[in-house]
Write an enzyme that holds these catalytic residues in place. Structure first.
Site, PDB file in Angstrom:
ATOM      1  N   ARG A 151       0.814  -1.214   0.000  1.00  0.00           N
ATOM      2  CA  ARG A 151       0.000   0.000   0.000  1.00  0.00           C
ATOM      3  C   ARG A 151       0.847   1.263   0.000  1.00  0.00           C
ATOM      4  O   ARG A 151       0.362   2.348  -0.321  1.00  0.00           O
ATOM      5  CB  ARG A 151      -0.986  -0.016   1.168  1.00  0.00           C
ATOM      6  N   TYR A 211     -15.314  21.477 -13.348  1.00  0.00           N
ATOM      7  CA  TYR A 211     -15.665  20.180 -13.941  1.00  0.00           C
ATOM      8  C   TYR A 211     -16.873  19.602 -13.200  1.00  0.00           C
ATOM      9  O   TYR A 211     -16.936  19.659 -11.978  1.00  0.00           O
ATOM     10  CB  TYR A 211     -14.433  19.311 -13.771  1.00  0.00           C
ATOM     11  N   ASP A 219      -7.287  22.807  -9.909  1.00  0.00           N
ATOM     12  CA  ASP A 219      -7.324  21.737 -10.912  1.00  0.00           C
ATOM     13  C   ASP A 219      -6.561  22.249 -12.132  1.00  0.00           C
ATOM     14  O   ASP A 219      -7.031  23.118 -12.864  1.00  0.00           O
ATOM     15  CB  ASP A 219      -8.787  21.414 -11.257  1.00  0.00           C
ATOM     16  N   LYS A 241      -5.542  12.441 -18.721  1.00  0.00           N
ATOM     17  CA  LYS A 241      -5.552  13.303 -19.908  1.00  0.00           C
ATOM     18  C   LYS A 241      -4.134  13.389 -20.515  1.00  0.00           C
ATOM     19  O   LYS A 241      -3.719  12.467 -21.165  1.00  0.00           O
ATOM     20  CB  LYS A 241      -6.113  14.673 -19.539  1.00  0.00           C
TER      21      LYS A 241
END
Ligand SMILES: *Cc1c(COP(=O)(O)O)cnc(C)c1O
Length: 408
Positions: free
Chosen positions: A68, A122, A194, A219
């Site tokens: 993890r 967004y 963002d 993206k």
């Protein structure tokens, strides 16, 4: 990762060198033996004896402990992203961009707090404010992205963070980030930005006053439409908060995806240059077409926020929107169906061009759409993600789409 490459080369060079520490790209006897960090699939880390297990570093970056906490594959990606973000001490990876936004907001907000969110955020980010955050007793208020004075006036004692997205989704208005972050900081708000559109090559988010720079790596970084990942980069204090929250949520990303994202990152600079040049040329051409009321592209002079883009940004990308002059949704649909080279689908930033319809009027709560200076009849738009195809072919394809719009 703390301890990003202390590399003072230009960003284009850091895209190539980032994350390639010798002990992550080789074996103990042959450090640096391969170029890219191998995919380390590991949950368990074995210790040679009990003394070594007891001496393990359970929560230190860059040391094997348990799956993890990641492996060199994920550390290399985080390290490379940190190296690209001036002012960052570390980067946390998330399974998607939305997860990165949720992780960042949960790191800086507590029950009873108010989040101020730009009205052009967004849509899933807006949904976070209306959904999960509200469920945890956090209130979200939206503000006009182009009105820093209204933002400053909206700040009260309960406001603890602001979410910026510049340029914003769909309508691509650029925000005056230095003015907004200065006002936020003066009132002690944490600034989450963002930065998916420009990425660190196009906009130095932390240097412009953000505390946390978030990206959907799905993206530009992935760049090939085959993976989902997100990241949040920050200076020392906010990195510690991000890390603690992500660890509490048990977040870990797959080493396979991290490896793909690292591969994408190496070519991100040249892809962005090409996309940006093609998008700027196509935006300028579309602006001349009689069917088009507005082109919403920060790189285009006259577009909303172009002056701010020219002042604050060092690059662009292939994503912009157009608004048709009158007609209706059927004509817009005919345009989309008239395209051959543009795939119809969500996401963007891949090597291939995409188109989606946009209906921003439905999303706005704090500020009007259409844009203040637009005719009310001009409401139907599409968002284009320009890929690496020959721009002349894309222009011919767009001309087909416009002919279909004419005929509708
Ligand atoms: C796509 C996108 C996201 C979300 O990223 P995912 O990786 O799809 O979860 C966040 N912000 C912006 C601006 C986006 O375009």
């Amino acid at each position: 990762m703390v301890g990003a490459d202390s590399d003072d080369h230009s960003p284009a060079t850091r895209l190539v060198t980032g994350g390639r520490r010798a002990d992550w790209t080789g074996t103990p006897s042959e450090p640096g033996a391969v170029v890219s960090p191998p995919v380390w699939r590991a949950s368990t880390h074995l210790y040679p004896d009990i003394a070594a297990l007891n001496a393990g570093k359970p929560n230190e970056d860059g040391h094997f402990y348990y799956g993890r906490r990641g492996s060199p594959t994920q550390w290399a990606l985080a390290d490379a992203l940190t190296a690209l973000e001036p002012g960052a001490a570390g980067t946390v990876l998330y399974p998607s961009g939305v997860s990165a936004l949720a992780g960042a907001l949960m790191a800086v907000l507590r029950p009873g707090d108010v989040l101020l969110m730009t009205d052009n955020a967004y849509e899933p980010t807006r949904n976070l404010g209306r959904g999960l955050l509200r469920d945890f007793g956090i209130e979200t208020r939206w503000f006009d992205p182009q009105d820093p004075a209204a933002f400053t006036a909206a700040i009260d004692d309960r406001c603890k963070a602001v979410l910026l997205e510049s340029p914003g989704s769909l309508t691509l208005e650029v925000q005056d980030v230095p003015a907004l972050t200065a006002a936020a900081r003066a009132s002690g708000l944490a600034v989450v930005l963002d930065n998916t559109w420009a990425g660190p090559l196009g906009f130095a988010a932390l240097e412009h006053g953000a505390d946390i720079s978030v990206m959907s790596l799905t993206k530009h970084v992935g760049g090939h439409s085959d993976l989902m990942l997100g990241s949040a980069s920050a200076g020392e204090a906010f990195y510690a908060k991000l890390r603690r929250t992500a660890q509490g949520l048990g977040l870990v990303v797959s080493p396979d995806d991290a490896s793909l994202a690292l591969r994408g990152l190496r070519t991100m600079g040249v892809r962005l240059e090409r996309e940006t040049a093609s998008a700027a040329a196509l935006a300028a051409w579309l602006e001349q077409q009689p069917q088009i009321a507005r082109v919403l592209c920060p790189m285009l002079p006259g577009s909303p926020g172009h002056a701010l883009w020219a002042r604050d940004f060092t690059g662009g990308c292939g994503l912009f929107s157009i608004v048709f002059k009158g007609k209706d949704g059927k004509a817009r649909d005919a345009f989309i169906d008239g395209l051959g080279l543009f795939g119809i689908g969500y996401s963007w930033g891949g090597f291939e061009s995409l188109v989606t319809p946009v209906d921003p009027a439905k999303l706005r709560t704090a500020s009007p759409w259409p844009l203040r200076d637009m005719d009310n009849a001009d409401r139907f738009g599409v968002r284009l993600s320009i890929g690496l195809e020959d721009p002349a072919d894309l222009q011919a394809d767009l001309a087909h789409g416009l002919a279909a719009w004419d005929a509708a």
